[in-house]
Design a protein around this motif. Structure first.
Motif, PDB file in Angstrom:
ATOM      1  N   MET A  22       0.828  -1.191   0.000  1.00 32.45           N
ATOM      2  CA  MET A  22       0.000   0.000   0.000  1.00 32.45           C
ATOM      3  C   MET A  22       0.870   1.251   0.000  1.00 32.45           C
ATOM      4  N   LYS A  23       1.944   1.223   0.805  1.00 30.89           N
ATOM      5  CA  LYS A  23       2.825   2.384   0.872  1.00 30.89           C
ATOM      6  C   LYS A  23       3.514   2.607  -0.470  1.00 30.89           C
ATOM      7  N   ALA A  36       2.339   1.867  -3.498  1.00 30.03           N
ATOM      8  CA  ALA A  36       1.350   2.413  -4.424  1.00 30.03           C
ATOM      9  C   ALA A  36       1.151   3.901  -4.186  1.00 30.03           C
ATOM     10  N   VAL A  37       1.098   4.325  -2.916  1.00 30.22           N
ATOM     11  CA  VAL A  37       0.927   5.738  -2.587  1.00 30.22           C
ATOM     12  C   VAL A  37       2.141   6.544  -3.056  1.00 30.22           C
TER      13      VAL A  37
END
Length: 107
Positions: free
Chosen positions: A1-2, A4-5
């Protein structure tokens, strides 16, 4: 997730930089020289070929109002004196006058 951000954040920053550079380039008067087209077609699959200059005799006192392509012909709308307009039909291949229509105001 990190990950992708971070990737999306970098893409946003790069996109804004491209937009800013484009705006600055256009405001700075930067112009691109466009190459003239070698061939262009009036109809699909019909390349425009070279031709010799043609002289088209216009009626005395007339002004060119509009040019309308019509297939392999060209229609010139000429505004004449006293409201007498002329539609002149030209052959685009040979540059010769095929005929004309005299438009007279109704009495």
């Amino acid at each position: 997730m990190k990950i992708a951000v971070v990737v999306m954040g970098v893409m946003i920053v790069v996109g804004l930089a491209v937009i800013a550079a484009t705006i600055v380039g256009r405001l700075g008067g930067k112009t691109e020289e466009l190459e003239p087209a070698v061939t262009m077609s009036l109809a699909p699959g019909a390349p425009l070929t070279t031709f010799d200059p043609a002289t088209v005799p216009l009626p005395a006192g007339s002004r060119l109002q509009q040019i309308v392509p019509a297939g392999d012909r060209l229609v010139l709308h000429l505004a004449g004196e006293g409201g007498r307009d002329v539609l002149m039909v030209l052959d685009m291949a040979g540059g010769r006058v095929l005929g004309s229509f005299l438009l007279e105001p109704a009495q």
